[in-house]
Design a protein around this motif. Sequence first.
Motif, mmCIF file in Angstrom:
data_model
loop_
_atom_site.group_PDB
_atom_site.id
_atom_site.type_symbol
_atom_site.label_atom_id
_atom_site.label_comp_id
_atom_site.label_asym_id
_atom_site.label_seq_id
_atom_site.Cartn_x
_atom_site.Cartn_y
_atom_site.Cartn_z
ATOM 1 N N ILE A 129 0.821 -1.208 0.000
ATOM 2 C CA ILE A 129 0.000 0.000 0.000
ATOM 3 C C ILE A 129 0.857 1.261 0.000
ATOM 4 O O ILE A 129 0.468 2.298 -0.586
ATOM 5 N N CYS A 183 -4.010 6.638 1.697
ATOM 6 C CA CYS A 183 -5.092 5.660 1.824
ATOM 7 C C CYS A 183 -5.819 5.878 3.151
ATOM 8 O O CYS A 183 -5.184 6.007 4.209
ATOM 9 N N LYS A 214 -7.663 -2.757 5.562
ATOM 10 C CA LYS A 214 -8.528 -3.692 4.837
ATOM 11 C C LYS A 214 -7.850 -4.309 3.615
ATOM 12 O O LYS A 214 -8.384 -5.255 3.025
ATOM 13 N N TYR A 215 -6.702 -3.756 3.246
ATOM 14 C CA TYR A 215 -6.049 -4.217 2.011
ATOM 15 C C TYR A 215 -4.994 -5.283 2.317
ATOM 16 O O TYR A 215 -4.215 -5.159 3.263
ATOM 17 N N LYS A 216 -4.986 -6.301 1.469
ATOM 18 C CA LYS A 216 -3.982 -7.362 1.557
ATOM 19 C C LYS A 216 -3.471 -7.668 0.154
ATOM 20 O O LYS A 216 -4.248 -8.086 -0.712
ATOM 21 N N GLN A 237 -9.777 -4.150 -2.626
ATOM 22 C CA GLN A 237 -8.685 -3.611 -3.434
ATOM 23 C C GLN A 237 -8.645 -2.082 -3.370
ATOM 24 O O GLN A 237 -9.672 -1.434 -3.130
ATOM 25 N N PRO A 238 -7.442 -1.492 -3.600
ATOM 26 C CA PRO A 238 -7.321 -0.029 -3.571
ATOM 27 C C PRO A 238 -7.977 0.615 -4.787
ATOM 28 O O PRO A 238 -7.843 0.132 -5.911
ATOM 29 N N ILE A 290 -10.169 1.604 0.115
ATOM 30 C CA ILE A 290 -10.157 0.150 -0.071
ATOM 31 C C ILE A 290 -11.600 -0.304 -0.245
ATOM 32 O O ILE A 290 -12.421 -0.188 0.671
#
Length: 343
Positions: free
Chosen positions: A11, A22, A27-29, A40-41, A55
């Motif tokens: 990120i 962000c 929440k993003y992986k 997703q971003p 996200i």
Amino acid sequence: MCGRTSNQVDIKEIETQLQCQCANPEKYKPKFNVAPTDFQPALVCDTKLNKSIKIMKWGFIPSWSNKNKNNDTKTIKAINARAESLLGQQQLFRRVKQNQRCVIVATGYYEWKKEENKKVPYYVSYKDGKLLKLAAVYDILKQEDGTELYTYAIVTTKCSESLSFLHPRMPVILNNDLDIMNWVNPRNGFNKVKDLMKSTELNDNLQCYRVSSDVNKVENQSSDLIVEVKEENVEKKPENKSITDFFGKKSDEEVKKVDTDVKKEENEVKEEEDAKENDVKMEEVKEEEKPTPKPTPKSKPKPKATKGKQNNVKKPAASTNKSAGQKRKMMNKNTNAKKAKTQ
């Protein structure tokens, strides 16, 4: 259609490339195999033209769906938004296309080509590793606990000529910063940005190649998923045939193939037996070449004396026996003596 993407970039790197922060990075992986329902971003912009990253969950759920009694947020309404649907009057996207547009970032996307009775996966990405910017629309669903759920659908259009071998459709790729900003700007009505929904040709930077079928399983998250697979390295699995096909009548080509395989096996067996026979003969030759040992002379056995038969044994003549010459001399002397008496 675009049903699977890849985004293994951290990120922080995404923030650097998009030049904004962000809001909910937890929440993003990063994943090599991104599927619908994953987070997703997405690049968004407010009316003051302030950019930010949200996200979002892949799978568009309209905000008015919370009025339903079930309020089923797990139901995916759409993972793609067709350009033709946005240009029309489809109810699902009619409101959000005006000012709720975003850009989904990805390192690439997967698409499956139909070959005979199977689907073969391909991967489309930039050669230099730059992030793809995919046009999308989003909505905000207010959940029962008061939180907001951002969901999106990727915009797709008719596939370019260079990628038409793969699939009839492809995601809309925004290739420069100006197009990206125009798409996410909520001040721009849809009529001002609709011409951006066009296909992208393969060029010196955009590439497409075959990848492993392991990407078919969402749980697979290896870096090998985005590695090119050559045609000759693809393992061909045997066809599953029914018991009827096994015992059924075979075609002439199948019979010829079976005969050829049988002859080949017979030749291999014969060659193996000949090789063994040659080995045996070589061993026999080696045995013959060894020097044979000379037999040890045996001593003659002594005659055994027999009791009771000693008198019958003939004794050799006595050494006093006179020779024939001496006998003739004696006969001549007697003859001469008789003549003398007569006279």
